[in-house]
Design a protein around this motif. Structure first.
Motif, PDB file in Angstrom:
ATOM      1  N   ALA A  63      -8.789  27.492 -11.710  1.00  0.00           N
ATOM      2  CA  ALA A  63     -10.070  27.220 -10.440  1.00  0.00           C
ATOM      3  C   ALA A  63     -10.408  26.409 -11.462  1.00  0.00           C
ATOM      4  N   ASP A  64     -10.261  27.039 -13.182  1.00  0.00           N
ATOM      5  CA  ASP A  64     -11.448  26.075 -14.026  1.00  0.00           C
ATOM      6  C   ASP A  64     -10.325  24.606 -13.981  1.00  0.00           C
ATOM      7  N   TYR A  65      -9.314  25.171 -14.515  1.00  0.00           N
ATOM      8  CA  TYR A  65      -8.054  23.489 -14.769  1.00  0.00           C
ATOM      9  C   TYR A  65      -8.071  22.437 -13.789  1.00  0.00           C
ATOM     10  N   PHE A  66      -8.664  22.669 -12.505  1.00  0.00           N
ATOM     11  CA  PHE A  66      -8.319  22.309 -11.240  1.00  0.00           C
ATOM     12  C   PHE A  66      -9.326  22.384 -10.137  1.00  0.00           C
ATOM     13  N   PRO A  67     -10.452  21.489 -10.503  1.00  0.00           N
ATOM     14  CA  PRO A  67     -11.235  22.386  -9.538  1.00  0.00           C
ATOM     15  C   PRO A  67     -11.342  21.848  -8.093  1.00  0.00           C
ATOM     16  N   VAL A  68     -10.233  20.616  -8.337  1.00  0.00           N
ATOM     17  CA  VAL A  68     -10.280  19.990  -6.776  1.00  0.00           C
ATOM     18  C   VAL A  68      -9.375  21.039  -6.341  1.00  0.00           C
ATOM     19  N   PRO A  69      -8.627  21.601  -5.206  1.00  0.00           N
ATOM     20  CA  PRO A  69      -8.005  21.958  -4.749  1.00  0.00           C
ATOM     21  C   PRO A  69      -6.114  21.374  -4.431  1.00  0.00           C
ATOM     22  N   GLY A  70      -7.068  19.883  -4.170  1.00  0.00           N
ATOM     23  CA  GLY A  70      -6.191  18.943  -3.773  1.00  0.00           C
ATOM     24  C   GLY A  70      -5.148  18.179  -4.604  1.00  0.00           C
ATOM     25  N   ASN A  71      -5.092  18.508  -6.164  1.00  0.00           N
ATOM     26  CA  ASN A  71      -4.480  18.484  -7.280  1.00  0.00           C
ATOM     27  C   ASN A  71      -3.571  19.392  -7.342  1.00  0.00           C
ATOM     28  N   LEU A  72      -4.020  20.593  -7.346  1.00  0.00           N
ATOM     29  CA  LEU A  72      -2.971  21.693  -7.213  1.00  0.00           C
ATOM     30  C   LEU A  72      -1.818  21.273  -5.783  1.00  0.00           C
ATOM     31  N   THR A  73      -2.029  20.993  -5.002  1.00  0.00           N
ATOM     32  CA  THR A  73      -1.596  20.680  -4.411  1.00  0.00           C
ATOM     33  C   THR A  73      -0.489  19.235  -4.656  1.00  0.00           C
ATOM     34  N   SER A  74      -0.990  18.334  -5.682  1.00  0.00           N
ATOM     35  CA  SER A  74      -0.154  17.430  -5.946  1.00  0.00           C
ATOM     36  C   SER A  74       0.374  17.918  -6.835  1.00  0.00           C
ATOM     37  N   GLU A  75       0.248  18.765  -7.388  1.00  0.00           N
ATOM     38  CA  GLU A  75       1.129  19.493  -8.563  1.00  0.00           C
ATOM     39  C   GLU A  75       2.226  20.268  -7.832  1.00  0.00           C
ATOM     40  N   LEU A  76       2.224  20.843  -6.639  1.00  0.00           N
ATOM     41  CA  LEU A  76       3.142  21.544  -6.679  1.00  0.00           C
ATOM     42  C   LEU A  76       3.878  20.310  -5.743  1.00  0.00           C
TER      43      LEU A  76
END
Length: 210
Positions: A63-76
């Motif tokens: 959550a600290d590395y990617f505070p914007v959830p959309g960025n995590l989805t982009s990584e996926l």
């Protein structure tokens, strides 16, 4: 006054309820709490997705590395585009004003029938590790004082240049500081080192492609 005795039915109900809480509900809550405690205290970031690619869990590091959830989805999505069930790569992010290099590990989670039930990504900070490796490689191939190639690496790089472009005429310039040992003895090693650095500075001002 009822003809039917509800005591046995009530007893069965409370027995089933006790069994449920004793052997399933409470242990599951303890297990979940323990897993969350462990995942929040490891150094890696963790993110879990369901089969519909929605985030169902992230620990504090992720959550600290990617505070914007959309960025995590982009990584996926980047991992899914490769079509691999297991994959890994390095990516660069800006974290608290500093550039960080993360080693990302991706895995598709399946059930016993090999049906996809979710996805998992872990994030490991390898910035310091890569920095140490690069510094070690630099020390192995460069002079520690001047930052130029050492003798062995100079020969290797010169060989590559001549092999890749043998038809281009080139010059090899050799320099020497007269009575350098005497300068070192009279003025000390610090003065002598600075003299070498100054010479390198002058030579680096000479225009050239290589």
């Amino acid at each position: 006054k009822l003809k039917f005795d509800f005591s046995m039915l009530t007893y069965c109900f409370f027995s089933m309820a006790s069994t449920y809480f004793a052997f399933y509900s409470i242990p599951r809550k303890i297990e979940t709490a323990m897993l969350q405690l462990v995942s929040d205290n490891i150094s890696n970031g963790i993110c879990c997705f369901d089969k519909d690619r929605k985030i169902i869990y992230t620990n504090k590091i992720a959550a600290d590395y990617f505070p914007v959830p959309g960025n995590l989805t982009s990584e996926l999505e980047r991992f899914l585009s490769s079509g691999e069930k297991k994959d890994s790569r390095n990516s660069t992010i800006v974290y608290k004003g500093f550039e960080k290099i993360l080693h990302e590990t991706f895995q598709v989670i399946t059930d016993n029938s090999d049906k996809i039930i979710g996805y998992f990504i872990s994030f490991e900070d390898i910035t310091d590790e890569l920095k140490s490796i690069n510094e070690e490689q630099f020390r192995a191939t460069h002079d520690s004082l001047t930052g130029l190639y050492n003798r062995e690496n100079f020969f290797l790089e010169a060989e590559k240049i001549l092999h890749n472009d043998p038809d281009t005429p080139r010059y090899l310039v050799c320099t020497n500081i007269k009575n350098f040992k005497l300068i070192n003895d009279l003025y000390g090693s610090i003065f002598a080192d600075n003299l070498l650095k100054k010479q390198v500075s002058y030579l680096s001002m000479i225009p050239g492609e290589d």
